[in-house]
Motif scaffolding. Sequence first.
Motif, PDB file in Angstrom:
ATOM      1  N   MET B 352      86.301  12.228  97.529  1.00  0.00           N
ATOM      2  CA  MET B 352      85.014  12.676  98.077  1.00  0.00           C
ATOM      3  C   MET B 352      84.902  12.290  99.551  1.00  0.00           C
ATOM      4  O   MET B 352      84.362  13.050 100.367  1.00  0.00           O
ATOM      5  CB  MET B 352      83.857  12.069  97.265  1.00  0.00           C
ATOM      6  CG  MET B 352      83.693  12.681  95.866  1.00  0.00           C
ATOM      7  SD  MET B 352      83.246  14.437  95.886  1.00  0.00           S
ATOM      8  CE  MET B 352      81.485  14.336  96.249  1.00  0.00           C
ATOM      9  N   ASP B 353      85.407  11.117  99.884  1.00  0.00           N
ATOM     10  CA  ASP B 353      85.402  10.685 101.287  1.00  0.00           C
ATOM     11  C   ASP B 353      86.272  11.620 102.124  1.00  0.00           C
ATOM     12  O   ASP B 353      85.905  12.008 103.243  1.00  0.00           O
ATOM     13  CB  ASP B 353      85.918   9.243 101.374  1.00  0.00           C
ATOM     14  CG  ASP B 353      85.497   8.534 102.658  1.00  0.00           C
ATOM     15  OD1 ASP B 353      84.272   8.415 102.878  1.00  0.00           O
ATOM     16  OD2 ASP B 353      86.378   8.109 103.422  1.00  0.00           O
ATOM     17  N   GLU B 354      87.401  12.008 101.570  1.00  0.00           N
ATOM     18  CA  GLU B 354      88.289  12.935 102.286  1.00  0.00           C
ATOM     19  C   GLU B 354      87.601  14.287 102.489  1.00  0.00           C
ATOM     20  O   GLU B 354      87.733  14.913 103.547  1.00  0.00           O
ATOM     21  CB  GLU B 354      89.612  13.096 101.526  1.00  0.00           C
ATOM     22  CG  GLU B 354      90.366  11.764 101.387  1.00  0.00           C
ATOM     23  CD  GLU B 354      91.850  11.935 101.147  1.00  0.00           C
ATOM     24  OE1 GLU B 354      92.482  12.730 101.871  1.00  0.00           O
ATOM     25  OE2 GLU B 354      92.388  11.248 100.236  1.00  0.00           O
ATOM     26  N   THR B 359      84.975  18.410 105.860  1.00  0.00           N
ATOM     27  CA  THR B 359      83.869  19.350 106.085  1.00  0.00           C
ATOM     28  C   THR B 359      82.931  18.868 107.187  1.00  0.00           C
ATOM     29  O   THR B 359      81.917  19.511 107.449  1.00  0.00           O
ATOM     30  CB  THR B 359      83.058  19.554 104.787  1.00  0.00           C
ATOM     31  OG1 THR B 359      82.593  18.268 104.322  1.00  0.00           O
ATOM     32  CG2 THR B 359      83.893  20.202 103.713  1.00  0.00           C
ATOM     33  N   GLY B 360      83.236  17.735 107.773  1.00  0.00           N
ATOM     34  CA  GLY B 360      82.373  17.217 108.828  1.00  0.00           C
ATOM     35  C   GLY B 360      80.998  16.800 108.326  1.00  0.00           C
ATOM     36  O   GLY B 360      79.998  16.903 109.041  1.00  0.00           O
ATOM     37  N   THR B 361      80.970  16.343 107.082  1.00  0.00           N
ATOM     38  CA  THR B 361      79.695  15.941 106.469  1.00  0.00           C
ATOM     39  C   THR B 361      79.655  14.421 106.376  1.00  0.00           C
ATOM     40  O   THR B 361      80.674  13.793 106.091  1.00  0.00           O
ATOM     41  CB  THR B 361      79.604  16.522 105.028  1.00  0.00           C
ATOM     42  OG1 THR B 361      79.985  17.892 105.072  1.00  0.00           O
ATOM     43  CG2 THR B 361      78.202  16.384 104.463  1.00  0.00           C
ATOM     44  N   ASP B 362      78.495  13.833 106.576  1.00  0.00           N
ATOM     45  CA  ASP B 362      78.373  12.396 106.371  1.00  0.00           C
ATOM     46  C   ASP B 362      78.679  12.081 104.903  1.00  0.00           C
ATOM     47  O   ASP B 362      78.217  12.792 104.003  1.00  0.00           O
ATOM     48  CB  ASP B 362      76.945  11.955 106.715  1.00  0.00           C
ATOM     49  CG  ASP B 362      76.755  10.475 106.481  1.00  0.00           C
ATOM     50  OD1 ASP B 362      76.982   9.702 107.420  1.00  0.00           O
ATOM     51  OD2 ASP B 362      76.396  10.089 105.339  1.00  0.00           O
ATOM     52  N   PRO B 363      79.455  11.033 104.631  1.00  0.00           N
ATOM     53  CA  PRO B 363      79.836  10.742 103.239  1.00  0.00           C
ATOM     54  C   PRO B 363      78.642  10.556 102.304  1.00  0.00           C
ATOM     55  O   PRO B 363      78.690  10.972 101.136  1.00  0.00           O
ATOM     56  CB  PRO B 363      80.646   9.449 103.360  1.00  0.00           C
ATOM     57  CG  PRO B 363      81.244   9.503 104.734  1.00  0.00           C
ATOM     58  CD  PRO B 363      80.190  10.165 105.584  1.00  0.00           C
ATOM     59  N   ILE B 369      74.406  16.182  98.468  1.00  0.00           N
ATOM     60  CA  ILE B 369      74.608  17.631  98.292  1.00  0.00           C
ATOM     61  C   ILE B 369      75.116  17.927  96.884  1.00  0.00           C
ATOM     62  O   ILE B 369      74.783  18.944  96.285  1.00  0.00           O
ATOM     63  CB  ILE B 369      75.616  18.157  99.351  1.00  0.00           C
ATOM     64  CG1 ILE B 369      74.983  18.141 100.741  1.00  0.00           C
ATOM     65  CG2 ILE B 369      76.137  19.538  98.995  1.00  0.00           C
ATOM     66  CD1 ILE B 369      75.989  18.414 101.882  1.00  0.00           C
ATOM     67  N   ASN B 370      75.914  17.006  96.350  1.00  0.00           N
ATOM     68  CA  ASN B 370      76.534  17.241  95.040  1.00  0.00           C
ATOM     69  C   ASN B 370      75.893  16.424  93.915  1.00  0.00           C
ATOM     70  O   ASN B 370      76.490  16.222  92.858  1.00  0.00           O
ATOM     71  CB  ASN B 370      78.027  16.934  95.129  1.00  0.00           C
ATOM     72  CG  ASN B 370      78.747  17.942  96.008  1.00  0.00           C
ATOM     73  OD1 ASN B 370      78.865  19.112  95.633  1.00  0.00           O
ATOM     74  ND2 ASN B 370      79.173  17.516  97.188  1.00  0.00           N
ATOM     75  N   ALA B 405      80.538   8.679 113.431  1.00  0.00           N
ATOM     76  CA  ALA B 405      81.218   9.488 112.416  1.00  0.00           C
ATOM     77  C   ALA B 405      82.749   9.450 112.532  1.00  0.00           C
ATOM     78  O   ALA B 405      83.453   9.433 111.523  1.00  0.00           O
ATOM     79  CB  ALA B 405      80.719  10.927 112.502  1.00  0.00           C
ATOM     80  N   ALA B 406      83.265   9.433 113.742  1.00  0.00           N
ATOM     81  CA  ALA B 406      84.714   9.603 113.895  1.00  0.00           C
ATOM     82  C   ALA B 406      85.473   8.349 113.451  1.00  0.00           C
ATOM     83  O   ALA B 406      85.038   7.228 113.711  1.00  0.00           O
ATOM     84  CB  ALA B 406      85.047   9.906 115.345  1.00  0.00           C
TER      85      ALA B 406
END
Lengths: 203, 729
Positions: B352-354, B359-363, B369-370, B405-406
């Motif tokens: 999920m972290d990957e 997708t450039g989404t915050d973890p 979202i899910n 984020a990066a």
Amino acid sequence: MALGKVTRRRFLVRSAIPAIAAGIGIGVPRLNAVAQAASSVSIVPASGPGAVPVTLNVNGTEHAMRIEPRVTLLDALREQLGLTGTKKGCDQGQCGACTVLVDGRRVNACLTLAIAAEGKKVTTVEGLASDGKLHPVQAAFLEYDAFQCGYCTPGQICSAVGLIAEGRTRSDAEIREFMSGNICRCGAYTNIVAAVKAAAGHA
Amino acid sequence: MIGAPLTRVDGVAKVTGAARYSYEEPVANTAYGVIVTSTIAAGRIASIDAKEAQSLAGVLLVLSHENAPRVKADAGDRKLQVLQDDAVFYDRQPVALIVADTFERATDAASRVRVTYDRKAPATTMSSPGAQTYTPSQANNNPPDTTRGDFDAAFASAPVKLDNSYVTPTEFHNPMEPHATLAMWSGDELTIYDTSQGVFPRRASVAKIFGIPDTSVRVVSKFIGGGFGSKGGTNPYCVLAAMAAKVIGRPVKVVLTRPQMFGGFGNRPRTEQRVRLGADRSGKLTAMAHDVRSQGSRYDDFIENAAVISRMLYAVPNQITTHRGVRYDVVTPTYMRAPGESSGSFALESAMDELAYATGTDPLELRLINYAETDLSEQKPFSSKSLRQCYAQAAQRFGWASRKAAPRSMRTPDGLLAGYGMASSTYPSNRSSASAAATMHADGTVLATSGGCDIGTGAYTAFTQVAAEAIGLPVARVRFDLGDTTMPPAPEAGGSQLTASVANAVHAAGVALREKLAGLATANRNSPLHGRQLADLAFGDGRVFVRAQPVTGERYADIVRHSGAPSVMARADVQHDRRAKGPYSSHAFGAHFAEVHVDPDLGTVRLARMVSAFAAGTIVNAKTARSQFLGGTVWGVSMALHEEGRIDERTGRYMNASLENYLVPVNADIPSIEIILVDEQDEFVNPLGIKGIGEIGNVGSAAAVANAVYHATGKRVRELPISPEKLLT
């Protein structure tokens, strides 16, 4: 930070050596004999040296005993004197569960031959409370829930008593480092640090 | 009283050394047993020469397959058929037992038993020639394989696809107390003081292996120095102690050495897990496959049910999950804290972290979202779920919003790489049948009992609180006792089920007791409560009284005295089939947030801090519960950074069989872990609303640390533990 560079293995080595050294004392000749015998099992006679008279001072009481020289302080306490508060976790000097105080210094009782503790004052977890009142370290362990299963606890407590006497409680990091010879598999470490700090008067 | 942070009632015994663990039971004339174990992993014993051992002073018995008493075949695991024949199935399998009058003499003699073998070349890894893959009939009581929707089509058409494999190593429980049994016979009646997570399951198993009725076996386990699953099932040392005690007609105690704990009773199996995720560009999952291969032995079945967590944690419509076992020449693996969920969550939550980075989404946002509003695996609503609150409270406390984020974008003031990672956590709420009794004495004190075990969880304390609340007494006047098959039956302390099971029984017994006392009072002409209806009465502070008129009442102590009996007892039996399916799915949930610091030159990882929040229904004791969550979380850190059983591929021997070489965290490894208890009421899970808490700390925590390491370094380590060389290569 210098403390952070001490690896776990180096710490164990460093903590084990004083424990052995503290234990050797008067027992050097006998210890050597046993060590030689142990290194060449196949050629020693079928029975080791017989029991010898030993007097152990444990928690202020003198115990006149007859024990084989190969008996560790840990097994003498647990199996002969019935002082089972001191725990056997690994019997290899790697976990700290058997920590007791010998002349005020913390040592691993599993790495100390009982005969080598003769003439010294041994303090175990059973000897810390006095007049029915818990030692401040014991009371702090209770208060901060610094244990779960309780098996490493007597060793942690004896180690903490030694640590406080050594003055190694100047910071949380220092407490953590110098309590790292005592493994707690239940993972109560942060509570142990809180308890030691409180007992040392830094709370 | 339920919920109060009461200090452990058994705590004074533990801090003074008065608490006696099984090997310490003072039984006169006890002899010492020391086990001799095999030095090969597969083959047969060719000869055993015990002449020298037998000649030593103090040696009472040498047991081997040549002279050991026969036990019942097909009475449980193959490994319990100890000393029954010359076959060797795993390294460190018991091949002889020496019994002597002292520990030293037994140890010495054990070292002089000469065993020769006809050795077979062992298969020692999951990919060795000779390792056999099999399809299990079940995976820790779950179906091994599941499907929903159409994974293949959904994955094929997903705009974002990930396909990665993750490895968790063989792990060893290493409770601080080595496994031990003290066994003694009186005629055909056997008593064992045992390091056991469940005295009743142990009794049933031991009775079966010796072919005697359950009622001929008494098992006592008052204090257990940690179990973590390893003291659940019956193991060879226990059978050996009972065998030897029978043969020599005197009590025998057997304890494992620390090296023998690397193979003496099993381990968490190594897993190889492939996770495929399909998602849209926002990170919403459309497809998931989780395929697990689990280390196994040649002779018994055990599967680490690592994909089970993936069936319910996220709202993914198309899914496949599978479990396969791989047989090779090792001891049968077993349950270890959060079996399945811990290792599975490492794979799932790493994946999920990957996906978050892909997708450039915050973890954290990706998890929301899910978010699964219902349990898609069972097609049922959750009886309660407070995972959103766990995320929110832990993230806020941690300061997640300040994360850049990066990867590799954050540094500590002294130049180390800093990383933040997070992961979700969950564990099913289990419960089994349990019974309890409560006895009111004429002095107004209560003894409550149930034959569960306290392996460090705080069971003594929690059940004292439950009994006190149910009866209406201060906790100081209640004593709770456990760990003995002479008490009402209780299940094993495993699967995070003990508190939910036994607390409900203790509560029912307490209510039954107070009602029985009320009945005695209302029937007694001389009682101020004579003739009153139960419905009009209330209970508290050691007395029964009229709810509308509290001054009218009678003390429990007086009711017992007036009854003419020395005490009044009530018992409750609460039946519950653990596998029964109700209208709801019940799980505890949690969230872990971790910060790590990594030396960019050396690859050394240090945990800097963690914040973990859990919602698990009713918390019976806030103090001991916090400690359990804390301990479980430490286990996750350990899984991420420390633990690995390393096998010698030539011999099948675990090479690092000591606490020096098998790393577990020491105090210096755990600087700061903060636990948040999230309020949650669950009116469906069981009468008291209790979910289990023993395992959940160890679910997701390894992934949170691993994800923080990725964030710090930009390097994804998919094989645990994250040791320095994996970050340098």
